[in-house]
Design a protein around this motif. Structure first.
Motif, short mmCIF file in Angstrom:
data_model
loop_
_atom_site.label_atom_id
_atom_site.label_comp_id
_atom_site.label_asym_id
_atom_site.label_seq_id
_atom_site.Cartn_x
_atom_site.Cartn_y
_atom_site.Cartn_z
N MET A 24 -8.09 60.52 -31.94
CA MET A 24 -7.12 61.59 -31.73
C MET A 24 -7.32 62.25 -30.38
N ALA A 25 -6.25 62.80 -29.88
CA ALA A 25 -6.29 63.43 -28.56
C ALA A 25 -6.98 64.78 -28.58
N VAL A 26 -7.15 65.36 -29.74
CA VAL A 26 -7.83 66.65 -29.85
C VAL A 26 -8.95 66.53 -30.86
N ASN A 27 -9.93 67.38 -30.74
CA ASN A 27 -11.09 67.35 -31.65
C ASN A 27 -10.81 68.27 -32.82
N LEU A 28 -10.39 67.69 -33.94
CA LEU A 28 -10.04 68.47 -35.12
C LEU A 28 -11.08 68.26 -36.19
N PRO A 29 -11.35 69.30 -36.98
CA PRO A 29 -12.28 69.11 -38.10
C PRO A 29 -11.79 68.01 -39.03
N GLY A 30 -12.67 67.11 -39.39
CA GLY A 30 -12.33 66.06 -40.34
C GLY A 30 -11.67 64.86 -39.72
N THR A 31 -11.47 64.85 -38.41
CA THR A 31 -10.84 63.70 -37.79
C THR A 31 -11.87 62.65 -37.45
N LEU A 32 -11.40 61.53 -36.94
CA LEU A 32 -12.27 60.42 -36.62
C LEU A 32 -13.33 60.83 -35.61
N GLY A 33 -12.93 61.62 -34.62
CA GLY A 33 -13.88 62.01 -33.59
C GLY A 33 -15.09 62.73 -34.15
N GLN A 34 -14.88 63.58 -35.13
CA GLN A 34 -16.00 64.31 -35.73
C GLN A 34 -16.77 63.42 -36.70
N ALA A 35 -16.05 62.63 -37.47
CA ALA A 35 -16.71 61.77 -38.45
C ALA A 35 -17.65 60.78 -37.79
N MET A 36 -17.33 60.39 -36.55
CA MET A 36 -18.13 59.39 -35.86
C MET A 36 -18.88 60.03 -34.70
N ALA A 37 -19.54 61.12 -34.96
CA ALA A 37 -20.16 61.90 -33.90
C ALA A 37 -21.29 61.15 -33.22
N ALA A 38 -21.24 59.85 -33.21
CA ALA A 38 -22.23 59.04 -32.52
C ALA A 38 -21.71 58.72 -31.12
N VAL A 371 9.95 66.74 -35.92
CA VAL A 371 9.58 67.76 -34.95
C VAL A 371 9.95 67.31 -33.54
N ALA A 372 9.76 66.03 -33.26
CA ALA A 372 10.16 65.51 -31.95
C ALA A 372 11.65 65.73 -31.72
N GLY A 373 12.45 65.42 -32.75
CA GLY A 373 13.89 65.61 -32.62
C GLY A 373 14.29 67.06 -32.48
N ALA A 374 13.65 67.94 -33.25
CA ALA A 374 14.02 69.36 -33.23
C ALA A 374 13.63 70.04 -31.92
N LEU A 375 12.50 69.63 -31.34
CA LEU A 375 11.98 70.29 -30.15
C LEU A 375 12.25 69.52 -28.86
N GLY A 376 12.85 68.33 -28.98
CA GLY A 376 13.12 67.54 -27.79
C GLY A 376 11.86 66.96 -27.16
N LEU A 377 10.87 66.61 -27.99
CA LEU A 377 9.63 66.03 -27.51
C LEU A 377 9.58 64.54 -27.79
N LYS A 378 8.67 63.85 -27.13
CA LYS A 378 8.42 62.45 -27.45
C LYS A 378 7.48 62.38 -28.65
N PRO A 379 7.74 61.49 -29.57
CA PRO A 379 6.85 61.38 -30.74
C PRO A 379 5.39 61.19 -30.35
N GLU A 380 5.15 60.42 -29.29
CA GLU A 380 3.76 60.16 -28.91
C GLU A 380 3.07 61.40 -28.33
N ASP A 381 3.84 62.46 -28.03
CA ASP A 381 3.25 63.70 -27.55
C ASP A 381 2.97 64.69 -28.67
N ILE A 382 3.13 64.22 -29.89
CA ILE A 382 2.87 65.08 -31.06
C ILE A 382 1.66 64.52 -31.81
N THR A 383 0.64 65.33 -31.93
CA THR A 383 -0.55 64.97 -32.69
C THR A 383 -0.45 65.60 -34.07
N LEU A 384 -0.65 64.79 -35.10
CA LEU A 384 -0.54 65.30 -36.46
C LEU A 384 -1.82 65.01 -37.22
N LYS A 385 -2.33 66.01 -37.89
CA LYS A 385 -3.49 65.85 -38.76
C LYS A 385 -3.11 66.27 -40.17
#
Length: 713
Positions: A24-38, A371-385
């Motif tokens: 993931m692009a951000v460090n969120l609790p419970g995400t892969l980045g934290q789970a694999m803190a190696a 959300v991409a459609g409502a806000l005029g964003l690209k789907p790949e610019d939306i991070t969802l957890k």
């Protein structure tokens, strides 16, 4: 209201995120980045990630909403990877094409598809990684592959050679992925099929589990929303001055579906929202009522466009003409609210052309795309957890509350947690639609059916949700319409009637209305024939061994044919749903006020090959209790477009003291896995209704089975 109405194909093109490492692009609790803190993380495929410290993480494409997927999904991978469940961490997958549920066509948790859709896919994923690790180790040690064994996170070679999976993960990830790795014979399973404790129980017990309502971000503010009392209505104008003057209020924001108040605490936002003055355009359904909806469905049943569910068999009209007796009945199921205990909520942080979404959803790609459609964003610019879900039942397939959170965050420029009040939640649901079932049968001189005509009239959820063309068969309306009974002449039809009101998928979807009608009617046929309902059913199940077996097991376990306590009676029902076969026997009495007391439900279920029998039992218990609410208590009623039931006082859940004894018989089977999260809800209705009819001599054909309904029958 926010509806997602694009086609599945175009939707997947616009919303699928890249797969692969999936960090993931951000460090969120419970995400892969934290789970694999190696250190180094290697990704042999989209499901398995192994760090160089031998931390193994598995991604779950299915949301955990109490049904146990955070245990069953890792079990499938761990079995083939030859590791213990305790060696694995599990996190929710982000939106991505690799995580599309093939049975539903999108990244969706629903339809009792988690195990059915993952049974082979996740086993293959585990086997792929196992074989790649073995190949990497063999090459490094200069030995044949058959001299290397993968077991419990270790690779073992000749002459005492050994290394962790993590040691060879990086080199393994550079190898070609085998398309058809060898899978274990089920007789060799060490984990799958064994009773296994759920991995999420400790966190949910000690309070560390993160549900959407628990999310906290730095600088986060809180919001609640006021929506038009008539679903679909819009804001004409509003005065937010008094709300803005309340303590802690930071903003009053108009969004697509209403007016939101933002404050430094949710309670302050809620109290300020009570001071809003809003003028509404109530829209097209402001005059609708549940009575007018029923009238419309009944009229459509008589004159609407008939869509065959399956091809007719034999000559039904001729069978009726020659029948010794003809029976007809109409069954009515009301609208139902999902009403999960955790109300609708989501947290959003929109910054420029990026958005972070955190919360409970059953539809990751839909959330990202909407959300991409409502806000005029690209789907790949939306991070969802995805967090844990405090209940879903189909409500969290919808996207309205997620889009609202994103719109509010964009307006105020801060991370926002939106939480609906219970009243907004219950009066702005996507309700299970009202159903009208008409069933007609011709009986021969012995009382057995020679012809059957089944017709269901209701609203198409799939037309609203996914743009199904009108006058097209909606398979989610036809579930459990066709039974397993042998009848020589049959016709099964549906009529789609759009009431104009907002409807959604509800636990067991149309099984709940169709099974109630079919199995109630079988009991009515048995009574007309003067035969025992269990024996009558068995006569129609020749050549249907899975149906007959669960019916026999449930009847025997419940003591069918043996005397019951004074003032009690039993009812029986049978159904196949989601590739699972189930029979239930209900034992009931009446309370002093005439309401129904359910003493015991006996259920026999053949769900094919089970991953975790412990979870299967829990799901049966859950679905039966959930179904009891709809059978005995619940209905959504309306007047002037407004839902009358606004909280649990008027839509009371089944209480602990009302919960019956539930006896469960699980059939050991080598058949492909069936779904288990929903069928029990549907079978409970006719089992209880048939027991009440046996007890009182009165047939209630319109749910719920209240004391008044029984008195008036």
């Amino acid at each position: 209201m926010t509806d997602f109405q694009t086609s599945r194909r175009s939707f997947l093109k616009t919303s699928a995120a890249a797969t692969g490492g999936l960090l993931m692009a951000v460090n969120l609790p419970g995400t892969l980045g934290q789970a694999m803190a190696a250190g180094t993380v290697s990704t042999p495929n989209a499901w398995v990630h192994i760090a160089d410290n031998n931390t193994i993480t598995i991604l779950s494409a299915h949301s955990e909403m109490g049904q146990g997927v955070h245990t069953s999904m890792p079990m499938l991978v761990a079995e083939e990877l030859n590791v213990d469940l305790s060696q694995i961490k599990v996190v929710d997958a982000p939106p991505g094409a690799a995580y599309v549920n093939a049975l539903l066509g999108a990244q969706i948790t629903g339809g009792s598809t988690s195990v059915r859709g993952s049974w082979e896919k996740l086993r293959v994923a585990g086997a792929q990684v196992r074989e790649m690790l073995i190949t990497a180790a063999a090459a490094h040690w200069g030995v044949d592959r058959d001299q290397v064994k993968a077991d419990k996170g270790m690779l073992l070679g000749p002459n005492g050679k050994k290394a962790t999976y993590g040691y060879f993960a990086e080199s393994a990830s550079r190898l070609s992925i085998p398309e058809k790795p060898p899978l274990k014979d089920p007789k060799d399973f060490r984990l799958v099929g064994k009773r296994t404790k759920r991995v999420d129980t400790p966190a949910k017990t000690n309070g560390t589990a993160e549900f959407g309502i628990d999310v906290k971000l730095p600088g986060m503010v809180y919001a609640t929303i006021v929506q038009c009392p008539v679903i679909g209505g819009k804001v004409k104008s509003f005065d937010g001055a008094q709300a803005k003057s309340m303590p802690g209020v930071q903003a009053v924001v108009q969004v697509s579906d209403g007016v939101a108040v933002v404050a430094d605490s949710w309670w302050r936002a809620k109290k300020a929202a009570e001071k809003l003055s809003i003028q509404w355009d109530e829209g097209a359904v402001a005059s609708i009522s549940d009575a007018s909806m029923l009238e419309g469905n009944r009229a459509a049943a008589k004159s609407g466009k008939v869509i065959p569910i399956i091809a007719s068999k034999g000559d039904v009209a001729k069978a009726f003409q020659g029948a010794a007796k003809v029976l007809e009945a109409e069954y009515i199921t009301p609208m139902q609210s999902h009403s999960p205990l955790e109300p609708m909520n989501f947290t959003a942080h929109v910054q420029g052309n990026k958005a972070l979404l955190i919360g409970p959803t059953q539809f990751q790609q839909g959330a990202q795309g909407a959300v991409a459609g409502a806000l005029g964003l690209k789907p790949e610019d939306i991070t969802l957890k995805t967090t844990y879900l405090g209940g879903g039942f189909g409500r969290r397939l919808e996207l309205d509350f997620i889009v609202q959170a994103a719109e509010i965050s964009k307006a105020v420029g801060k991370p926002v947690k939106l939480v609906w009040t219970r009243e907004e939640d219950m009066t702005h649901d996507y309700y299970r639609p009202m159903g009208v079932n008409n069933v007609k049968a011709g009986l021969d001189a012995s009382g057995m059916p020679v012809g059957l005509h089944f017709k269901v009239t209701s609203q198409s959820i799939t037309q609203r949700a996914f743009g199904l063309p009108k006058e097209t068969l909606d398979p989610f309306m036809a579930e459990a319409a066709v039974t397993g009974y042998n009848v020589p002449n049959t016709q099964h039809d549906l009529v789609i009637h759009d009431t104009g009101f907002r409807v959604g998928y509800w636990r067991a979807v149309s099984h709940s209305m169709n099974a109630f009608a079919n199995e109630s009617f079988v009991d009515e046929m048995a009574k007309a024939a003067g035969q025992d309902p269990y024996a009558y059913r068995m006569k129609m199940l020749e050549g249907k061994p899975r149906y007959a077996n669960v019916l026999k097991l449930a009847a025997e376990k419940a003591g069918w044919g043996k005397p019951v306590a004074a003032g009690r009676a039993r009812g029986i029902a049978l159904m196949e749903g989601y590739d699972s076969y189930m029979a239930q026997v209900a034992e009931v009495s009446l309370n002093k006020d005439g309401s129904v007391k359910v003493h015991k439900i006996t259920v026999a279920a053949d769900v094919g090959h089970m991953v975790n029998p412990d979870t299967v039992e829990a799901q049966l218990q859950s679905s039966i209790i959930f179904g009891m609410g709809a059978v005995l208590k619940h209905q959504i009623t309306m007047a002037n477009g407004r839902v009358k039931e606004t909280n649990f006082a008027a839509y009371e859940p089944v209480r602990m003291y009302e919960t019956p004894q539930i006896d469960i018989v699980l059939v050991k089977s080598t058949e492909k896995p069936g779904g288990i999260g929903e069928p029990g809800t549907a079978v409970a209705a006719p089992a209880i209704a048939n027991a009440v009819a046996a007890l009182t001599g009165k047939r209630v054909r319109r749910l719920p089975l209240t004391a008044d309904a029984i008195r008036q029958a």
